[in-house]
Design a protein around this motif. Sequence first.
Motif, PDB file in Angstrom:
ATOM      1  N   ASN A 126       0.711  -1.159   0.060  1.00 48.80           N
ATOM      2  CA  ASN A 126       0.174   0.070   0.027  1.00 48.80           C
ATOM      3  C   ASN A 126       0.915   1.309  -0.041  1.00 48.80           C
ATOM      4  N   THR A 127       0.356   2.434  -0.167  1.00 53.21           N
ATOM      5  CA  THR A 127       0.909   3.702  -0.259  1.00 53.21           C
ATOM      6  C   THR A 127       1.554   4.051   1.042  1.00 53.21           C
ATOM      7  N   PRO A 128       2.499   4.794   1.069  1.00 51.83           N
ATOM      8  CA  PRO A 128       3.043   5.174   2.412  1.00 51.83           C
ATOM      9  C   PRO A 128       2.183   6.208   3.016  1.00 51.83           C
ATOM     10  N   GLU A 129       2.244   6.227   4.321  1.00 51.44           N
ATOM     11  CA  GLU A 129       0.971   7.060   4.944  1.00 51.44           C
ATOM     12  C   GLU A 129       1.723   8.314   5.581  1.00 51.44           C
ATOM     13  N   HIS A 130       0.625   9.244   6.028  1.00 55.05           N
ATOM     14  CA  HIS A 130       1.140  10.501   6.738  1.00 55.05           C
ATOM     15  C   HIS A 130       2.408  10.988   6.108  1.00 55.05           C
ATOM     16  N   VAL A 131       2.309  11.546   4.950  1.00 54.04           N
ATOM     17  CA  VAL A 131       3.425  12.294   4.342  1.00 54.04           C
ATOM     18  C   VAL A 131       3.348  13.641   4.942  1.00 54.04           C
ATOM     19  N   THR A 132       4.622  13.924   5.443  1.00 55.58           N
ATOM     20  CA  THR A 132       4.615  15.453   5.901  1.00 55.58           C
ATOM     21  C   THR A 132       5.884  15.985   4.897  1.00 55.58           C
ATOM     22  N   ALA A 133       5.761  17.396   4.824  1.00 54.77           N
ATOM     23  CA  ALA A 133       6.765  18.130   4.365  1.00 54.77           C
ATOM     24  C   ALA A 133       6.697  19.525   5.079  1.00 54.77           C
ATOM     25  N   VAL A 134       8.252  19.683   5.399  1.00 53.43           N
ATOM     26  CA  VAL A 134       8.406  20.800   6.648  1.00 53.43           C
ATOM     27  C   VAL A 134       9.805  21.583   5.874  1.00 53.43           C
ATOM     28  N   VAL A 135       9.714  22.779   6.246  1.00 49.93           N
ATOM     29  CA  VAL A 135      10.521  23.706   5.863  1.00 49.93           C
ATOM     30  C   VAL A 135      11.548  23.706   7.149  1.00 49.93           C
ATOM     31  N   VAL A 136      12.774  23.387   6.806  1.00 48.27           N
ATOM     32  CA  VAL A 136      13.593  23.398   7.980  1.00 48.27           C
ATOM     33  C   VAL A 136      14.712  24.642   7.431  1.00 48.27           C
ATOM     34  N   HIS A 137      14.765  25.525   8.858  1.00 40.95           N
ATOM     35  CA  HIS A 137      15.845  26.674   8.426  1.00 40.95           C
ATOM     36  C   HIS A 137      17.284  26.309   8.853  1.00 40.95           C
ATOM     37  N   ASP A 138      18.289  26.312   7.848  1.00 40.23           N
ATOM     38  CA  ASP A 138      19.629  25.937   8.178  1.00 40.23           C
ATOM     39  C   ASP A 138      20.172  27.179   8.141  1.00 40.23           C
ATOM     40  N   GLU A 139      21.615  27.316   8.421  1.00 40.82           N
ATOM     41  CA  GLU A 139      22.496  28.561   8.321  1.00 40.82           C
ATOM     42  C   GLU A 139      22.860  28.354   6.708  1.00 40.82           C
ATOM     43  N   GLN A 140      22.873  27.386   6.289  1.00 41.18           N
ATOM     44  CA  GLN A 140      23.168  27.133   4.688  1.00 41.18           C
ATOM     45  C   GLN A 140      21.924  27.587   4.045  1.00 41.18           C
ATOM     46  N   GLY A 141      20.688  27.424   4.342  1.00 41.46           N
ATOM     47  CA  GLY A 141      19.827  27.993   3.792  1.00 41.46           C
ATOM     48  C   GLY A 141      18.674  27.075   4.087  1.00 41.46           C
ATOM     49  N   PRO A 142      17.261  27.455   3.947  1.00 43.33           N
ATOM     50  CA  PRO A 142      16.237  26.516   4.275  1.00 43.33           C
ATOM     51  C   PRO A 142      16.153  25.282   3.234  1.00 43.33           C
ATOM     52  N   PHE A 143      15.397  24.229   3.726  1.00 35.76           N
ATOM     53  CA  PHE A 143      15.348  23.135   2.900  1.00 35.76           C
ATOM     54  C   PHE A 143      14.001  22.388   3.462  1.00 35.76           C
ATOM     55  N   VAL A 144      13.503  21.385   2.694  1.00 32.97           N
ATOM     56  CA  VAL A 144      12.349  20.789   2.766  1.00 32.97           C
ATOM     57  C   VAL A 144      12.728  19.370   3.488  1.00 32.97           C
ATOM     58  N   ARG A 145      12.267  19.038   4.750  1.00 36.12           N
ATOM     59  CA  ARG A 145      12.236  17.787   4.915  1.00 36.12           C
ATOM     60  C   ARG A 145      10.948  16.934   4.740  1.00 36.12           C
ATOM     61  N   VAL A 146      11.106  15.931   4.188  1.00 33.69           N
ATOM     62  CA  VAL A 146      10.002  15.308   3.756  1.00 33.69           C
ATOM     63  C   VAL A 146       9.934  13.767   4.639  1.00 33.69           C
ATOM     64  N   SER A 147       8.638  13.509   5.443  1.00 32.71           N
ATOM     65  CA  SER A 147       8.868  12.388   6.266  1.00 32.71           C
ATOM     66  C   SER A 147       7.412  11.675   6.038  1.00 32.71           C
ATOM     67  N   ILE A 227      17.092  34.978   0.520  1.00 31.07           N
ATOM     68  CA  ILE A 227      18.171  35.420  -0.262  1.00 31.07           C
ATOM     69  C   ILE A 227      19.357  34.213  -0.016  1.00 31.07           C
ATOM     70  N   THR A 228      19.668  33.718  -0.922  1.00 26.34           N
ATOM     71  CA  THR A 228      20.600  32.698  -0.720  1.00 26.34           C
ATOM     72  C   THR A 228      21.988  33.224  -0.220  1.00 26.34           C
ATOM     73  N   ARG A 229      22.382  32.306   0.597  1.00 25.80           N
ATOM     74  CA  ARG A 229      23.828  32.812   1.217  1.00 25.80           C
ATOM     75  C   ARG A 229      24.920  33.063  -0.191  1.00 25.80           C
ATOM     76  N   GLU A 230      25.011  32.363  -0.918  1.00 25.87           N
ATOM     77  CA  GLU A 230      25.765  32.600  -2.128  1.00 25.87           C
ATOM     78  C   GLU A 230      25.386  33.832  -2.832  1.00 25.87           C
ATOM     79  N   ARG A 231      23.916  34.106  -3.068  1.00 24.37           N
ATOM     80  CA  ARG A 231      23.687  35.257  -3.784  1.00 24.37           C
ATOM     81  C   ARG A 231      23.904  36.426  -2.849  1.00 24.37           C
ATOM     82  N   SER A 232      23.653  36.402  -1.754  1.00 22.42           N
ATOM     83  CA  SER A 232      24.018  37.653  -0.826  1.00 22.42           C
ATOM     84  C   SER A 232      25.496  37.906  -0.678  1.00 22.42           C
ATOM     85  N   LEU A 233      26.185  36.935  -0.842  1.00 23.40           N
ATOM     86  CA  LEU A 233      27.887  37.059  -0.762  1.00 23.40           C
ATOM     87  C   LEU A 233      27.973  37.840  -2.156  1.00 23.40           C
TER      88      LEU A 233
END
Lengths: 609, 210
Positions: A126-147, A227-233
């Motif tokens: 069966n399909t996986p259940e309870h899919v969540t996608a959360v934005v995580v703020h990191d010093e490198q930049g934000p990313f999405v953590r899907v669980s 603004i990405t770190r690279e772009r701001s730099l």
Amino acid sequence: MRNSGAMLILTFIAILTLQAAGVSPPGKPRLTSCRSPEKETFTCWWEPGGDGGLPTTYALYYHLENSETVYECPDYRTAGENSCFFNKNDTSLWVNYNITVVASNALGKNISDPVEVDVVYIVQPNTPEHVTAVVVHDEQGPFVRVSWEKPRTADTRSGWITLLYQLRVKQEKDKEWEEYNAGMQKYYNVFSLHPDKEYMVQVRCKPDHGFWSEWTQTTYVKMPDYITRERSLWIMITIFFVFIVVILTWTLNVKRNSVKLCLLPAVPGPKIKGFDKQLLKSGKSEEVFNTLVIQGFPPTTDYDNLLVEYLEVYDNEEQELVQDGKDLSEDCMKSKSPSDIDSGRGSCDSHTLLLEKCMDGREGSGSNQHQYSQHGETRWASTESSESQDPEPGSPESANGRGKTWPVVFPSPQPQPHHHYPVGAAKPAYHSVPEILNHLSPHAMSSNYHQLNHQDILQQERRFSKPACRHSQSYNQFNLDGIDTPAPGVAPSPSLEYVEVQRVNPENMLLLRPLSDPNREPEGSDCTREDYSKVKEVTSNNILLLQRDMSHQCVDDYSQADQCTTQQPPHPCKPAVHQSNSGMPQEAIRVMGNGYVDSTVFNAILPST
Amino acid sequence: MTQGSRLCFAVAVLMCAFVSINGVGLNDLLERASQLSDKLHSLSTSLTNDLDSHFPPVGRVMMPRPSMCHTSSLQVPNDKDQALKVPEDELLSLARSLLLAWSDPLALLSSEASSLAHPERNTIDSKTKELQENINSLGAGLEHVFNKMDSTSDNLSSLPFYTNSLGQDKTSRLVNFHFLLSCFRRDSHKIDSFLKVLRCRAAKKRPEMC
């Protein structure tokens, strides 16, 4: 026989009638698929073939590979229409199931093709259940953590089933999904998502040997605006460099002149004094070159070069005399250039010059008042210059012609020279009489004869300092400083004028008087007017016979300078020269061709009283 | 360092290496074994698919029944409940027995693969050979696992394989080849399942894996 035949005909007629009515036995059903979601149960689905217009029932029958027992499907409902669900008890693994479906209606039944099924090969979770996608703020930049969670039915905990997961992400507008394999883990970090965009996320899973599950429902996630770190730099770097460029430009602008000088050093233009480029550009060359003319060039120095002209030049005929005289004179004089015969000789060597410079070795003492006319200064060449220059050797004539001025140089053979002589003939001077000039006495003597006292003329200023040696024709100056016997009433005359010998008094002194002397006696006036006296001949006793213009008014007069050597010429108006040599060695008298006396060898000695 | 000290150091290093090799955890061993069995099954599945691509329909009719596999006599759990009740060592022995039962047939298959009347003969041949290698390495690995598990008894079932020829004609050979391969595919799946159960049972420290 008849019955069977009749039955057959009747059945045939019935079928035809039924077909005409539109009913038929059911079509052949077909098993479409069988699936097991967790390797514990499985379900088979079929599709009916056609009911034939009559209500049709379907039955699924199966038997295992190693048994002939036919079993019917235990559960037709759980899985829905036209399905058969096999529960755990009815499911065996690693066993082939031979499944058929039978469709039956009033007219008949139909059996599907058998299908061999091994449960372990038809696993689809069966399909996986309870899919969540959360934005995580990191010093490198934000990313999405899907669980997500595993499908509920799958027993991965015991290891009975092993699931592998997969997720996919895209923006709403994108066509293609970006797929990521997550392995056996139940989360995944998605990077490099664009800021301020919404993304769709889906997850599915697969057993180690089986079929992929269906994708889950879409989960939406919105990326934050950042603004990405690279772009701001890069932005900072750009701003910094723009700033630097602006500063540099402004600095260059302010200091453009010095920058121009530094980068493009000025090419030195022609620097000619007096050269005007503008005039050259305008094309008037005469004006240009006129400015190059330097006033006063060649430099007319006061004394130096022009003295070349005034070096004495010796005539060839006279050279012997000259030579002799010169030899003698050399002993007396300290000549600087003993060798040259011609007119290139230095002034000191010149026996016509009375030079202070030649007195350098001697006691050149203080003739202090040398006043030379400007004219005279230009006439005489200094010893050094004349010697160094060695002026035109080949122009004796010119020197002759111009050498009107030649001084009386009386070398002093004795070391104690100048005190004794009343006459300090300091400077080369033009004398009216080429002899020692003495004090002017009131009794000027004019005679045709001039007796030259062989006196040592002390040139106190033999030294040929420049102003000292200058003199002009009109120069007439005696340095009377060194004169021991002061002549009465005679003051040193600084003026340049000719003097003449008036007479020679018994004390063997030449009495001189200036030409402009009002006290001049008339009788000798004519005679005394004479400036020069010519030497007629030289007697054997070294007496210089001077020649004078015959004038009846002239009175024979002579003075006897010395008792010893005086000779009276017998002829009146005959020029005679007495040369008194008191104790002086006989010296040759140099006589120049033109009759002028080179009195350098004259030693007039006045007896000192 | 003197010679003596150098010798001591080398011995110590060797002992450490030996211990480390044997000191590989059971988890890691089973993990490695699971990976091998997984590959084994995948190979057999792809072989089967290759064979099915050009299989004559008459062959399916001629195909012997699966119960005719030489390993069918081995009693194995049929479902999950049964399988989870089996102790580890028995599971291991089952896996090892199955594995041992297939070493000979696979040799036969690899020798016959090159002469198969099949267009995919070369691929089948290479895969069969790879299959043989994997089985040997897995057998050795399971040997280690067995030693690691300190089983008291080693009850391996003997499943002899008497057939030394696939057939006389190419069709029968092809059919027999296919049949053998299908038997192996099932057995490899059994092995893989058992080993993965064992793996999860041993990996209590890593629940995320199971």
